[in-house]
Scaffold this motif. Structure first.
Motif, short mmCIF file in Angstrom:
data_model
loop_
_atom_site.label_atom_id
_atom_site.label_comp_id
_atom_site.label_asym_id
_atom_site.label_seq_id
_atom_site.Cartn_x
_atom_site.Cartn_y
_atom_site.Cartn_z
N ASN A 279 27.08 47.24 -9.23
CA ASN A 279 28.19 46.76 -8.50
C ASN A 279 29.35 46.68 -9.69
OD1 ASN A 279 28.00 45.33 -5.75
ND2 ASN A 279 25.82 45.31 -6.69
N LEU A 280 29.18 46.56 -10.80
CA LEU A 280 30.12 46.50 -11.76
C LEU A 280 30.98 47.94 -11.88
CD1 LEU A 280 28.76 44.29 -14.54
CD2 LEU A 280 30.44 43.38 -12.94
N VAL A 281 30.18 48.76 -12.10
CA VAL A 281 30.92 50.23 -12.15
C VAL A 281 31.51 50.86 -10.72
CG1 VAL A 281 30.02 52.74 -12.58
CG2 VAL A 281 28.94 50.73 -13.75
N LYS A 282 30.91 50.31 -9.74
CA LYS A 282 31.39 50.79 -8.60
C LYS A 282 32.65 50.04 -8.17
CE LYS A 282 30.73 50.73 -3.32
NZ LYS A 282 32.04 50.21 -3.08
N ASP A 283 32.77 48.87 -8.33
CA ASP A 283 34.07 48.27 -8.27
C ASP A 283 35.04 48.22 -9.20
OD1 ASP A 283 32.84 47.29 -5.72
OD2 ASP A 283 32.61 45.38 -6.45
N PHE A 284 34.73 48.75 -10.58
CA PHE A 284 35.88 48.63 -11.88
C PHE A 284 35.61 49.72 -12.77
CE2 PHE A 284 34.98 44.00 -10.37
CZ PHE A 284 36.37 43.81 -10.22
N GLU A 285 36.48 50.18 -12.95
CA GLU A 285 36.54 51.11 -14.50
C GLU A 285 36.68 50.39 -15.54
OE1 GLU A 285 38.89 55.00 -16.07
OE2 GLU A 285 39.37 54.39 -14.01
N TRP A 286 35.83 50.52 -16.60
CA TRP A 286 35.68 49.74 -17.64
C TRP A 286 36.00 50.88 -18.98
CZ3 TRP A 286 33.86 44.46 -17.38
CH2 TRP A 286 33.49 44.16 -16.11
N ARG A 287 37.23 50.37 -19.55
CA ARG A 287 37.55 51.20 -20.76
C ARG A 287 37.76 50.15 -22.07
NH1 ARG A 287 43.24 54.27 -18.33
NH2 ARG A 287 41.97 55.13 -16.28
N GLU A 288 37.61 51.00 -23.09
CA GLU A 288 37.95 50.17 -24.46
C GLU A 288 39.40 49.63 -24.63
OE1 GLU A 288 35.06 52.00 -27.91
OE2 GLU A 288 36.93 53.05 -27.36
N VAL A 289 39.60 48.47 -24.94
CA VAL A 289 40.88 48.14 -25.35
C VAL A 289 41.21 48.75 -26.29
CG1 VAL A 289 42.08 45.96 -26.03
CG2 VAL A 289 40.02 45.86 -24.65
N PRO A 290 42.63 49.15 -26.25
CA PRO A 290 43.35 50.18 -27.23
C PRO A 290 43.35 49.33 -28.45
CG PRO A 290 44.60 50.21 -25.17
CD PRO A 290 43.66 49.14 -24.92
N GLY A 291 43.04 50.12 -29.68
CA GLY A 291 42.84 49.77 -30.93
C GLY A 291 41.91 48.86 -31.23
N GLU A 292 40.77 48.60 -30.34
CA GLU A 292 39.53 47.74 -30.50
C GLU A 292 38.43 48.31 -29.74
OE1 GLU A 292 38.69 43.64 -28.08
OE2 GLU A 292 40.66 43.67 -28.91
N PRO A 293 37.84 49.33 -30.81
CA PRO A 293 36.59 49.89 -30.35
C PRO A 293 35.36 49.07 -29.90
CG PRO A 293 36.96 50.36 -32.60
CD PRO A 293 38.07 49.62 -31.96
N VAL A 294 34.45 49.20 -29.30
CA VAL A 294 33.41 48.51 -28.82
C VAL A 294 32.53 48.06 -30.25
CG1 VAL A 294 31.30 47.95 -27.83
CG2 VAL A 294 33.11 49.13 -26.47
N GLU A 295 32.32 46.75 -30.55
CA GLU A 295 31.58 46.45 -31.79
C GLU A 295 30.09 46.26 -31.23
OE1 GLU A 295 31.47 42.67 -34.81
OE2 GLU A 295 33.28 43.28 -33.99
N PHE A 296 29.30 46.90 -31.89
CA PHE A 296 27.71 46.79 -31.49
C PHE A 296 27.07 46.12 -32.65
CE2 PHE A 296 29.13 50.34 -29.21
CZ PHE A 296 28.38 50.36 -28.06
N GLY A 297 27.83 45.08 -33.30
CA GLY A 297 27.09 44.02 -34.17
C GLY A 297 26.34 43.33 -33.58
#
Length: 518
Positions: free
Chosen positions: A479-497
């Motif tokens: 449902n989350l992927v069907k209804d919305f496109e999810w992108r990284e915030v510019p200049g803020e890569p995903v932090e996997f800590g």
């Protein structure tokens, strides 16, 4: 002040342990004539063990355990206390032999500490109870009623309502941001509310307003964030209850508040049961608990306090691990938009652009299942399983080693998931490894390679809630992927800590730029 002492001690201990363990070398010599404990750093056990136990309650000690595994092999022993050996199993094939082929020999639970006894009725719950008549009755009730695949349709409306609330929450954050059709969204709190909405329905039935669900969610989130820190109270309780007295008071307060919130809900279900008479039908977990009889106590009913413990257990492991797995999976989809796009294409092919996702759609989405399984492999909510213990008084044998009665047997899920001998490029998030016939195939979903699937391969025999967990993960991700496109915030890569709570959560909750899909 108390927390500063606690965290400072734990951080110092982790650094010291890394240094001390790096200076230890495995002992060599002739093999023992009779079965003995698996090898381990016994020379400094009097010093290392209690320090490791304290450090375990705050920080990820997996690097220390991995170091021991590199020296002593896939099965080794570390003493947390001088007379308290903990056996670690770091190999998937060995874990399968223990959990599946020799499951009955290692079906017991070790004695628990003070904090666990308070929240689990002195080992009268499924996750902590000793192997015997009571444990079998409780587990059979959970797997045969509340979590049985045939009962999943009963909660379909709750899942749909939770997804609607989640979607509305995301949309509201976007409007608040006023970002012209796109906005940065923090999804963690919304996921907690949505998942707890479903589990509150599964536990206490229908008819509870948002205020009741919000109270349950807030209470259990507070419990989950604090419960790991309570474990230090089990180390020499007369001393730690004084040193960490605020933590001790908070623990007692949380237990009291659980009873204040849960008991009225339990009594409401009892009143419904009494009013229904012969027409009563089990509709939620509490309904099933009300009808249970305890064989070892003359067939009596569960007490309200025991049901509070079982409800807390139900509302802890399931929702927390689900939210944790959802957030990690979405983080990887944000970081790898090509995987997200491929998944969205599959969802639209099966469902269409306008129709809502239903439970029956999910089995027709193999890539969705692969994404969920890869998320669980790459980021297992817990780095270790619930500990096991030998059921026989004289202990048991594990690959030729002796496992004494009540010794903890721990399985390193995180280590197995990153084993390069089993998984190609294990650090890479690659769902294709779970697709039969896919490029670089690692796992066949038909089960013929069940040994590689550890910790998920043993499936229903080890975890009766696996069907519910996979259903929730697939339904919400789809449902989350069907209804919305999810992108990284510019200049803020995903932090996997990572950060340790009851599960291993993201150190920094996921922030993503969200765009509604047309």
């Amino acid at each position: 002040m108390e927390d500063w002492v606690y965290y400072s001690l734990s951080m110092t201990i982790c650094i010291a342990l890394s240094f001390l363990l790096s200076s230890i070398r495995p002992a060599t010599g002739k093999p023992a004539a009779k079965p003995s404990l698996p090898p381990g750093p016994t020379a400094l056990s009097l010093l290392l063990g209690p320090l490791l136990l304290l450090a375990w309650t705050t920080f990820n000690i997996e690097p220390i355990i991995r170091l021991a595994r590199s020296w002593y092999g896939p099965v080794f022993t570390i003493y947390l206390l001088p007379s308290f050996p903990v056996i670690f199993v770091a190999d998937g094939a060995t874990a399968r032999r223990v959990l599946v082929q020799c499951g009955a020999a290692f079906a017991d639970r070790p004695p628990v500490n003070l904090a666990t006894r308070i929240f689990n009725g002195d080992q009268r719950s499924i996750t902590t109870g000793t192997y015997g008549p009571l444990w079998r009755v409780l587990r059979r009730n959970l797997s045969g009623k509340a979590l049985h695949p045939s009962s999943l349709r009963r909660y379909a409306a709750a899942r749909r309502a939770a997804v609607s609330g989640l979607t509305a929450g995301i949309t509201q954050q976007m409007h608040n941001e006023a970002g012209g059709g796109r906005a940065v969204v923090v999804i963690q709190g919304l996921l907690h509310h949505a998942i707890f909405h479903v589990f509150a329905r599964m536990c206490f039935g229908e008819g509870h307003g948002d205020g009741v669900v919000a109270s349950i969610t807030a209470l259990q989130r507070e419990f989950l964030s604090a419960v790991v820190g309570f474990q230090v109270l089990g180390v020499c309780p007369p001393l730690t209850k004084l040193v960490f007295r605020h933590r001790w008071k908070k623990m007692l307060s949380l237990r009291r508040r659980q009873e204040e919130v849960f008991i009225p809900l339990i009594r409401a279900r009892q009143a419904r049961r009494d009013a229904s008479g012969d027409n009563f039908a089990v509709d939620c977990y509490v309904d099933s608990l009300l009808g249970l009889r305890i064989p070892e106590d003359g067939g009596r009913n569960l007490t309200e306090s025991e049901m509070v413990s079982l409800c807390s257990e139900f509302l802890s492991g399931g929702p927390d691990s689900t939210v944790t797995a959802l957030q990690w999976t979405m983080a990887n989809l944000v970081a790898q938009p090509e995987i997200q796009a491929k998944l969205r294409a599959e969802i639209r092919h099966v469902v269409g652009a306008e129709a809502r996702i239903q439970d029956e759609h999910l089995p027709r989405m193999p890539y969705l299942r692969a994404v969920v399984l890869e998320g669980l492999r790459r980021h297992p909510p817990s780095r270790f399983t619930l500990p096991r213990a030998a059921t026989e008084g004289g202990g048991a044998l594990l690959d030729g080693f002796s496992v004494p009665r009540h010794a903890l047997v721990n399985f390193m899920l995180g280590g197995m998931a990153m084993d390069e001998a089993v998984w190609r490029d294990p650090k890479q998030f690659r769902p294709e490894r779970f697709l039969p016939g896919g490029e670089g195939e690692d796992v066949d979903l038909t089960g013929s390679k069940e040994i590689k699937m550890m910790p998920f391969g043993a499936g229903r025999r080890i975890c009766p809630g696996i069907d519910v967990s996979l259903l929730h993960l697939e339904f919400f991700v789809a449902n989350l992927v069907k209804d919305f496109e999810w992108r990284e915030v510019p200049g803020e890569p995903v932090e996997f800590g990572e950060r340790l709570e009851l599960t291993t959560v993201m150190r920094r909750p996921l922030r993503a730029l969200v765009i509604p899909c047309c």
